[in-house]
Design a protein around this motif. Structure first.
Motif, PDB file in Angstrom:
ATOM      1  N   GLN B  85       0.848  -1.197   0.000  1.00  0.00           N
ATOM      2  CA  GLN B  85       0.000   0.000   0.000  1.00  0.00           C
ATOM      3  C   GLN B  85       0.886   1.250   0.000  1.00  0.00           C
ATOM      4  N   SER B  86       1.918   1.242   0.809  1.00  0.00           N
ATOM      5  CA  SER B  86       2.840   2.384   0.853  1.00  0.00           C
ATOM      6  C   SER B  86       3.526   2.586  -0.496  1.00  0.00           C
ATOM      7  N   LEU B  87       3.906   1.468  -1.138  1.00  0.00           N
ATOM      8  CA  LEU B  87       4.581   1.573  -2.436  1.00  0.00           C
ATOM      9  C   LEU B  87       3.640   2.121  -3.509  1.00  0.00           C
ATOM     10  N   PHE B  88       2.360   1.781  -3.440  1.00  0.00           N
ATOM     11  CA  PHE B  88       1.397   2.358  -4.396  1.00  0.00           C
ATOM     12  C   PHE B  88       1.320   3.875  -4.218  1.00  0.00           C
ATOM     13  N   VAL B  89       1.359   4.350  -2.975  1.00  0.00           N
ATOM     14  CA  VAL B  89       1.348   5.794  -2.724  1.00  0.00           C
ATOM     15  C   VAL B  89       2.628   6.420  -3.259  1.00  0.00           C
ATOM     16  N   GLY B 149      -5.314   4.447 -16.497  1.00  0.00           N
ATOM     17  CA  GLY B 149      -4.004   4.349 -17.142  1.00  0.00           C
ATOM     18  C   GLY B 149      -2.865   4.558 -16.175  1.00  0.00           C
ATOM     19  N   ALA B 150      -3.034   4.153 -14.939  1.00  0.00           N
ATOM     20  CA  ALA B 150      -1.951   4.262 -13.948  1.00  0.00           C
ATOM     21  C   ALA B 150      -1.010   3.073 -14.014  1.00  0.00           C
ATOM     22  N   HIS B 151      -1.075   2.316 -15.104  1.00  0.00           N
ATOM     23  CA  HIS B 151      -0.348   1.049 -15.153  1.00  0.00           C
ATOM     24  C   HIS B 151       1.146   1.183 -14.881  1.00  0.00           C
ATOM     25  N   ASN B 152       1.762   2.247 -15.395  1.00  0.00           N
ATOM     26  CA  ASN B 152       3.211   2.352 -15.202  1.00  0.00           C
ATOM     27  C   ASN B 152       3.559   2.491 -13.723  1.00  0.00           C
ATOM     28  N   GLY B 153       2.779   3.315 -13.011  1.00  0.00           N
ATOM     29  CA  GLY B 153       3.011   3.462 -11.579  1.00  0.00           C
ATOM     30  C   GLY B 153       2.711   2.170 -10.828  1.00  0.00           C
ATOM     31  N   ILE B 154       1.679   1.469 -11.283  1.00  0.00           N
ATOM     32  CA  ILE B 154       1.322   0.187 -10.654  1.00  0.00           C
ATOM     33  C   ILE B 154       2.473  -0.801 -10.807  1.00  0.00           C
ATOM     34  N   VAL B 155       3.016  -0.880 -12.025  1.00  0.00           N
ATOM     35  CA  VAL B 155       4.130  -1.812 -12.262  1.00  0.00           C
ATOM     36  C   VAL B 155       5.353  -1.389 -11.444  1.00  0.00           C
ATOM     37  N   ALA B 159       7.025  -3.818  -8.853  1.00  0.00           N
ATOM     38  CA  ALA B 159       8.430  -4.183  -9.092  1.00  0.00           C
ATOM     39  C   ALA B 159       9.247  -3.956  -7.827  1.00  0.00           C
ATOM     40  N   ALA B 160       8.977  -2.829  -7.150  1.00  0.00           N
ATOM     41  CA  ALA B 160       9.706  -2.552  -5.907  1.00  0.00           C
ATOM     42  C   ALA B 160       9.347  -3.586  -4.845  1.00  0.00           C
ATOM     43  N   TYR B 161       8.078  -3.961  -4.821  1.00  0.00           N
ATOM     44  CA  TYR B 161       7.600  -4.912  -3.805  1.00  0.00           C
ATOM     45  C   TYR B 161       8.208  -6.306  -4.005  1.00  0.00           C
ATOM     46  N   VAL B 162       8.202  -6.799  -5.231  1.00  0.00           N
ATOM     47  CA  VAL B 162       8.704  -8.157  -5.460  1.00  0.00           C
ATOM     48  C   VAL B 162      10.230  -8.206  -5.444  1.00  0.00           C
TER      49      VAL B 162
END
Lengths: 328, 167
Positions: B85-89, B149-155, B159-162
């Motif tokens: 959740q923090s990484l999404f923010v 279209g927030a896909h880039n931020g989502i990825v 990516a940071a999480y995994v």
């Protein structure tokens, strides 16, 4: 959704006893059936949940695998023996749907899923001989880019949407059935009927008959297999064309070849005549092209899917070319 | 038998037609799980069942008796956000936010799938440990759509999480 009763079968005999009710349908994870019930396309009044029955994936005495029908699509794709010995099966499953759906969907349910023809789904706006026998088919003269070219009829040109079944067909999988009249085992490629003038009758299963397991015979020794899926977008889409192939070379000649096609027919489609022409031939593109021509020789197209036979031919040649190259 | 949701036991609905999604949102007043397409195409309703991601819209709630469901409401530790959740923010992984609970639940399970070596459609070797690349993440998140279209931020966030498992 109309009201229905729900019971989770505790055992195979329990499932078969409950399934004998003429109003009953077996329920896997519901990824297709629940949606169809919501749309009013299916309206069973008795649901028998069979997801607690066998989901085991076990080695058989003759070197194959027995797959409980309640195994999830993910479990089959992930199984170590499948990844090693039946890679086309893993690849076919992983090419379909999304992770969430693969986690839910059962192997038995995958086989019995229904077509995704948009006219079949359009209850309010379209005619469909599967939904309403004898009503007519709006796909024939409609938007039929995704529709079938082999085994189709003037009454129905819908395809069977499974990827998994195409790969299982290439490995000669059989389906274990159990019903009130006992047990039987049928080749997977004999489960689905061609539409003819009764496209609403989709399988040879008798009422109340349950898929209990899918058996994979031992794969041909030294054979290579793969699955290639061609579609309008690279992920999360049904196949326009898919090809599962198994190839074994011996002394520079083709010793064994299996070709199964998806996206083209109302069932997982084995191109057996094409396979037969390959045995003994040199593994070159000329032989592959001849086989591909034979595989598509009976194609009947509509304006929207007229591209499919050529796309299927090219995909067959490409897949066999790659397998032969990897085998040299 | 009860359905466990975020650690608490609840009765299955009396009307067996109720989906797991409608049980969460309408009966239990847990609206974090979103209803998008309600037909298995968009992923907004993704929840975890015994740790695996599924679509709650296609699930009849009654089928999940005896199982343990985790929703977006079950991720944070009181006021402390879950790391993803923090990484999404941090990575601007959302705009309107409607698909976000499904994206996050999906990616929480995705990390576990990477860890156990589950291949994807684009993995070159079915038997090798999958690469935690952007391409792999995109393929594995194909069941979660984002209209904004927030896909880039989502990825980026995923990516940071995994990548934490690489260290």
């Amino acid at each position: 959704m109309i009201p229905f009763s729900y019971n989770k079968a505790k055992s195979e005999p329990d499932a078969i006893a409950r399934g004998a009710d003429t109003a009953a349908r077996f329920l896997g994870a519901g990824t297709n059936l629940v949606d169809l019930m919501r749309e009013g396309i299916e309206s069973p009044t008795v649901l028998v949940d069979v997801t607690d029955l066998s989901n085991r994936i076990e080695e058989t005495d003759d070197g194959g695998l027995m797959i409980g029908a309640a195994a999830s699509n993910t479990a089959l794709a992930e199984n170590a023996a499948v990844r090693e010995r039946y890679p086309a099966v893993s690849r076919s499953i992983l090419s379909g749907a999304s992770a969430q759906i693969r986690n839910m969907a059962t192997v038995g349910g995958n086989i019995l899923q229904r077509t995704r023809c948009t006219y079949f789904y359009d209850v309010e706006g379209a005619r469909c001989n599967k939904r309403q026998p004898g009503e007519g088919c709006d796909a024939i003269d409609g938007f039929n880019r995704g529709h079938g070219v082999l085994g189709v009829s003037p009454a129905c040109i819908a395809t069977h949407p499974s990827d998994m079944c195409v790969a299982l067909a290439a490995f000669d999988a059989t389906v274990h059935l159990a019903g009130a009249d006992g047990r039987r085992v049928l080749p997977l490629t004999d489960i689905h009927r061609l539409p003819g003038d009764t496209p609403h009758v989709e399988t040879v299963l008798t009422p109340g008959e349950l898929i209990t397991a899918i058996e994979l015979p031992a794969p041909p020794v030294d054979a290579r297999s793969t699955y290639r899926k061609v579609r309008d977008r690279a992920s999360y889409a049904f196949a326009l064309i898919s090809v599962a192939a198994v190839l074994r070379l011996n002394d520079g000649r083709i010793a064994d070849a299996r070709i199964a096609l998806g996206g083209v027919a109302p069932k997982p489609w084995r191109a057996r005549e094409a396979e037969a022409t390959l045995v003994g031939a040199a593994p070159d593109d000329a032989a592959f092209a001849r086989a591909a021509d034979i595989a598509l020789s009976g194609a009947a197209t509509r304006p929207g899917n007229a591209f499919k036979p050529e796309l299927a031919r090219r995909t067959i040649v490409a897949v066999l070319h790659d397998l032969a190259g990897a085998s040299r | 038998m009860a359905i466990t949701i975020n650690g608490r036991a609840y009765d299955a609905p009396k009307d067996v037609r109720v989906s797991l999604l409608d049980l969460l949102r309408d009966t239990l007043d847990r609206p974090g799980t979103k209803k998008g397409c309600n037909q298995g195409a968009c992923g907004a309703c993704t929840v975890l069942v015994d740790g695996e991601r599924i679509l709650s819209c296609l699930a009849l709630a009654v089928q999940y008796e005896g199982r343990s469901v985790t929703t977006i409401e079950g991720l944070a530790d009181d006021d402390d956000l879950h790391p993803l959740q923090s990484l999404f923010v941090e990575h601007d992984g959302f705009q309107c936010g409607y698909c976000t609970p499904g994206q996050i639940m999906s990616a929480v399970a995705l990390r576990e799938e990477f860890k156990r070596g589950l291949p994807s459609n684009i993995s070159p070797d079915l038997q090798a440990s999958p690469e935690r690349s952007r391409a792999e993440i995109k393929e594995r998140m194909n069941g979660n759509l984002c209209r904004c279209g927030a896909h880039n931020g989502i990825v980026d966030a995923i990516a940071a999480y995994v990548s934490e498992d690489n260290e």
